[in-house]
Design a protein around this motif. Structure first.
Motif, PDB file in Angstrom:
ATOM      1  N   LEU A 123      -5.190  -3.680   1.726  1.00 42.98           N
ATOM      2  CA  LEU A 123      -5.553  -2.849   2.870  1.00 42.98           C
ATOM      3  C   LEU A 123      -5.626  -3.681   4.150  1.00 42.98           C
ATOM      4  O   LEU A 123      -5.203  -3.228   5.223  1.00 42.98           O
TER       5      LEU A 123
ATOM      6  N   HIS B  92      -2.461   5.359  -2.403  1.00 37.51           N
ATOM      7  CA  HIS B  92      -3.620   4.475  -2.313  1.00 37.51           C
ATOM      8  C   HIS B  92      -4.607   4.899  -1.228  1.00 37.51           C
ATOM      9  O   HIS B  92      -5.780   4.520  -1.286  1.00 37.51           O
ATOM     10  N   LEU B  93      -4.153   5.658  -0.249  1.00 40.88           N
ATOM     11  CA  LEU B  93      -5.069   6.139   0.783  1.00 40.88           C
ATOM     12  C   LEU B  93      -5.912   7.319   0.288  1.00 40.88           C
ATOM     13  O   LEU B  93      -6.832   7.761   0.971  1.00 40.88           O
TER      14      LEU B  93
ATOM     15  N   VAL C 214       0.839  -1.198   0.000  1.00 39.65           N
ATOM     16  CA  VAL C 214       0.000   0.000   0.000  1.00 39.65           C
ATOM     17  C   VAL C 214       0.878   1.254   0.000  1.00 39.65           C
ATOM     18  O   VAL C 214       1.705   1.451   0.890  1.00 39.65           O
TER      19      VAL C 214
ATOM     20  N   LEU D  54      -2.136  -4.192   5.351  1.00 40.02           N
ATOM     21  CA  LEU D  54      -1.656  -2.989   6.026  1.00 40.02           C
ATOM     22  C   LEU D  54      -2.224  -2.893   7.431  1.00 40.02           C
ATOM     23  O   LEU D  54      -1.498  -2.632   8.405  1.00 40.02           O
ATOM     24  N   LEU D  55      -3.517  -3.120   7.574  1.00 45.29           N
ATOM     25  CA  LEU D  55      -4.192  -2.965   8.864  1.00 45.29           C
ATOM     26  C   LEU D  55      -3.807  -4.047   9.873  1.00 45.29           C
ATOM     27  O   LEU D  55      -4.086  -3.901  11.071  1.00 45.29           O
TER      28      LEU D  55
ATOM     29  N   LYS E 134     -10.912   3.338   3.537  1.00 44.99           N
ATOM     30  CA  LYS E 134     -10.753   2.817   2.183  1.00 44.99           C
ATOM     31  C   LYS E 134     -11.203   1.360   2.096  1.00 44.99           C
ATOM     32  O   LYS E 134     -11.784   0.940   1.094  1.00 44.99           O
TER      33      LYS E 134
ATOM     34  N   GLU F 251      -7.515   6.101   7.983  1.00 42.49           N
ATOM     35  CA  GLU F 251      -7.698   6.275   6.542  1.00 42.49           C
ATOM     36  C   GLU F 251      -7.783   4.932   5.825  1.00 42.49           C
ATOM     37  O   GLU F 251      -8.588   4.759   4.900  1.00 42.49           O
ATOM     38  N   ALA F 252      -6.979   3.953   6.242  1.00 44.09           N
ATOM     39  CA  ALA F 252      -7.023   2.636   5.605  1.00 44.09           C
ATOM     40  C   ALA F 252      -8.339   1.933   5.889  1.00 44.09           C
ATOM     41  O   ALA F 252      -8.887   1.236   5.026  1.00 44.09           O
ATOM     42  N   THR F 253      -8.869   2.131   7.086  1.00 46.90           N
ATOM     43  CA  THR F 253     -10.162   1.523   7.436  1.00 46.90           C
ATOM     44  C   THR F 253     -11.270   2.102   6.573  1.00 46.90           C
ATOM     45  O   THR F 253     -12.165   1.393   6.110  1.00 46.90           O
TER      46      THR F 253
ATOM     47  N   ARG G 202      -4.313   4.094  10.255  1.00 45.66           N
ATOM     48  CA  ARG G 202      -5.353   3.102  10.514  1.00 45.66           C
ATOM     49  C   ARG G 202      -6.730   3.669  10.181  1.00 45.66           C
ATOM     50  O   ARG G 202      -7.568   2.983   9.585  1.00 45.66           O
TER      51      ARG G 202
END
Length: 205
Positions: free
Chosen positions: A181, A171-172, A167, A184-185, A201, A197-199, A195
């Motif tokens: 994602l 990508h965010l 990622v 990443l998380l 997405k 922003e990734a959540t 966390r």
């Protein structure tokens, strides 16, 4: 490192009020602490600054693109950046990538992309600026400070660590596949705003 920039004075923007977006290049070395460059400041602390957005870096190639596209000079600091850099991916850095800057121990980690806001639009004073900036998606990256130090123009930036996921900061903003994602998380050391922003997405993936 082409330039190190801080807000020496606030600028008054129509419908916005005081802003510290007008960064100016500094001579000599600037100390960087947990919350960023110590001679810099933030006006809108709700949306800017903090541990996960301590430092903002922008790519000189992107600045050159916009200067050519807009037909105007865009000096170091115009994008509100603290660091104007060249020679390495910025928005395309991996989330959580670590940069060693100079020789004074400064260690930075990429976190989230810059999301253009009303302040940036008022400062740019260009038609549909937020949409145009987002559509291109070369928005630069925020960084958190893992180890304090000093920074100055001419410093070498060395990528000293890259995570195993795929990622990128971009990508965010633009999105990527759900599996990436989730990978990443799964990192329990993830910066809180990463966390968040990734959540977001992942919910849309």
């Amino acid at each position: 490192m082409l330039a190190v920039c801080v807000a020496e004075h606030d600028v008054e923007l129509d419908s916005i009020g005081a802003s510290a977006i007008d960064k100016r290049p500094q001579s000599g070395r600037v100390t960087v602490g947990d919350l960023g460059l110590v001679t810099d400041h933030v006006c809108d602390t709700k949306h800017h600054g903090g541990l996960d957005q301590a430092v903002y870096a922008y790519d000189h190639a992107e600045a050159h693109h916009w200067a050519s596209s807009l037909g105007r000079e865009l000096p170091y600091g115009w994008f509100g950046e603290n660091l104007r850099v060249t020679g390495l991916p910025v928005t395309d850095a991996l989330v959580g990538e670590q940069w060693a800057v100079g020789d004074d121990g400064l260690l930075l980690e990429t976190t989230i992309p810059r999301t253009p806001c009303r302040t940036f639009a008022a400062w740019a004073d260009e038609p549909r600026w937020i949409k145009r900036f987002l559509d291109r998606a070369d928005v630069g990256t925020y960084l958190r400070v893992l180890h304090p130090g000093t920074v100055g123009a001419g410093d070498e930036i060395r990528v000293v660590s890259r995570p195993q996921h795929s990622v990128r900061v971009r990508h965010l903003i633009t999105g990527t596949d759900a599996e990436s994602l989730r990978e990443l998380l799964s990192d329990d050391q993830l910066a809180p705003k990463v966390r968040r922003e990734a959540t977001k997405k992942l919910a849309r993936a």
